[in-house]
Scaffold this active site. Sequence first.
Site, short mmCIF file in Angstrom:
data_model
loop_
_atom_site.label_atom_id
_atom_site.label_comp_id
_atom_site.label_asym_id
_atom_site.label_seq_id
_atom_site.Cartn_x
_atom_site.Cartn_y
_atom_site.Cartn_z
N SER A 251 0.84 -1.19 0.00
CA SER A 251 0.00 0.00 0.00
C SER A 251 0.87 1.25 0.00
O SER A 251 2.10 1.17 0.08
CB SER A 251 -0.91 -0.01 1.22
OG SER A 251 -0.12 0.16 2.38
N LYS A 252 0.18 2.37 -0.06
CA LYS A 252 0.84 3.68 -0.14
C LYS A 252 2.00 3.83 0.84
O LYS A 252 3.00 4.45 0.53
CB LYS A 252 -0.18 4.80 0.15
CG LYS A 252 -1.11 5.05 -1.00
CD LYS A 252 -0.45 5.89 -2.09
CE LYS A 252 -1.13 5.68 -3.42
NZ LYS A 252 -0.18 5.32 -4.48
N ARG A 253 1.82 3.27 2.05
CA ARG A 253 2.90 3.53 3.00
C ARG A 253 4.20 2.82 2.64
O ARG A 253 5.24 3.12 3.20
CB ARG A 253 2.50 3.28 4.45
CG ARG A 253 1.77 2.06 4.67
CD ARG A 253 1.16 1.91 6.04
NE ARG A 253 0.75 0.53 6.09
CZ ARG A 253 1.55 -0.45 6.44
NH1 ARG A 253 2.75 -0.21 6.88
NH2 ARG A 253 1.13 -1.68 6.38
#
Length: 498
Positions: A251-253
Site C-alpha cells: 500500500s501507499k505507506r
Amino acid sequence: MRLRFAPSPTGQLHVGNARTALFNWLLARGSGGTLILRIEDTDVVRSTKEAEGTAFDDLRWLGLSWDEGPDAGGDHGPYRQSERGHIYRAHAVELMASGKAYYCFCSEEDLEQERYHALRAGLPPKYGGRCRNLSRDEARRRVENGEPAVVRFRVTDEEREIAFTDVVRGDVSFNSGVIGDFVILRTGGIPTYNFAVVIDDALMEISDVIRGEDHISNTPRQLLLYEAFGWKPPRFAHVSMVLGPDHSKLSKRHGATSVSEFREKGYLPEALANYLALLGWSPGENEELLPLEELAKRFRIEDVGKSPGVFDPEKLAWANRHYLKAAPPDRLATLAIPFLQQAGWVTEPDAAALEFLAHAVSAAAASVDHLDQVPARLRFLFDYSASRALEDPAVRAEAESAAAVIEALADVLANGGRLLERESFRAAAAQVRQRTGLKGKELFHPIRLVLTGEAEGMELDISVPAIERGAELQASGLRPVMGARERAAEFARLLRAR
Ligand code: GLU
C-alpha cells in the site's frame, strides 16, 4: 483458452492487479488463446472514465494487449458491465421464474439489526430469510407499487460442502451454511459483482479465471450461480496478493504502488512487467530477465506459487538497471526528456540537441536505478556554477589547498583546444600533473570540482568530453552548456578573488 482481465476502474492500476493482468496475458499468449478485457464498472459512484483510460494506458504501456474488449476492434461485446444491464436483468428474471431467486424488501435498518444480533450471538451474519417465502403475487404487487426491492439468490437449505480445485491453491471447500441468500440485483436493477461476473464469464466462455486471492471467498457464491443456471464453471486460479516488505498488503505507506507511479519514476515497462512476472513464478534458474514473449512460452499457471509475492524494490531496480543498459540511447533520451524539462534544462530539443542528449543520457543511465535520477546525474552539464560550488566550505577548503592544480588547469585549458575526446582530456590532465607534480586523487579530485562543480559523479573521461561537446553544440531547445575552459577560468578567478 479464453482468459479475461476484469479491472474495476475506481483508481490507479495497482501493481498487484497489473500482475494478475500479466499472468492472464502470459497464459493467453503462451497457449494461443484469447485475452478479453472487461470493465467492471457497476459501482457507479466509484467508477470513472478517467480511471478506465488510465488502466488502458497502463496495460498498453506494459505491453499487454487484449484481443476482445474496449478498443480491441471487432464486434463482440459490450465489454463494460455498465452497458450490459439488460443481460443481467434478463438472467435474474430467469432465476426468479424458476424460484431460484426472489424479491426482498427488507430495509437497510432491518438488515443492520439482523447483522448486529447475529454477531452478538456469535453466528455468521447472513440474511435471515424474511422475504424468502413471500408469494410471487404479493412480491410483484409490492414492486409494481414502487416499493424498493433487491433480488436475492436462494441458497438451498441443507448444508453442504461447496468444493473446487484451485489451480494455484489446490482443493478448497466452503460450507454452504455460512452463505445466506445473497443479493444479485440491487435496487434499480444494478447487478452485484458476484452476479455480473458469473453471467459475463459464462457468456464470454471464459475457460480459466485467474484473479487475486481476495476473491476466493466469493467463489462459492459464484459456483452456486453456475449450478443454478446449469453452466459448467471455469477453472479458477487465485494468485496470492502482492505484499510490501513488511508482509502487509502493498500500500501507499510502502511507497509507489501503481503502474503509473512506476512509469513516472522512469522505470522501463519491460522491467516492471518482467519483475511482476517473477513475483510468485520463475521462468527457470538464472534466467529471470527475459522478454515477455519468451516468458509467455514458458509460463504455466500451475507453476505459480501460493505464498504471497513480497514486493522487493531492490530487485525491481536490478531489473530496471538491466533493461536501461540494454535500451538504445535514442529511446533513453526520449524517455528522460520529461525529467530534464522538469528540471528546466530542456524545452523542445532539435535533432542536434537530441543527438547530444542521447549520448549524455545513456552515459548517465548507466549508473541510475530509474530515469527520474538522470537530472541529478546531468546537473554538471546544464547547471554548472563555480560560485555555488565554492559556497560549500569543504569544496572551498579543498580548492584552496589545491590552488596549484586549479591555476595550472585554467592555464592549460586557456591555451589548448577543447577536450572533445577522452584522449585530449587525459593529455590536458597529464600537463597539469607535469606542472604540479601531483597525481591520482590529489590531481583528479580538484579537476573534478573545477570542471563539474561537484565532488562526485560519472567518470571524468566521459563527463569532460560531454561538457565540451555541449559547449560546441549548435542546437536549440537545450540550456547552453558552459565549456571546460570557461569553467576553469571562472573557478580560478573566484578562488583568487578571495
Ligand atoms: N473487478 C474485480 C476486481 O477488480 C475482478 C474480479 C474477478 O476477476 O473476478 O477485483
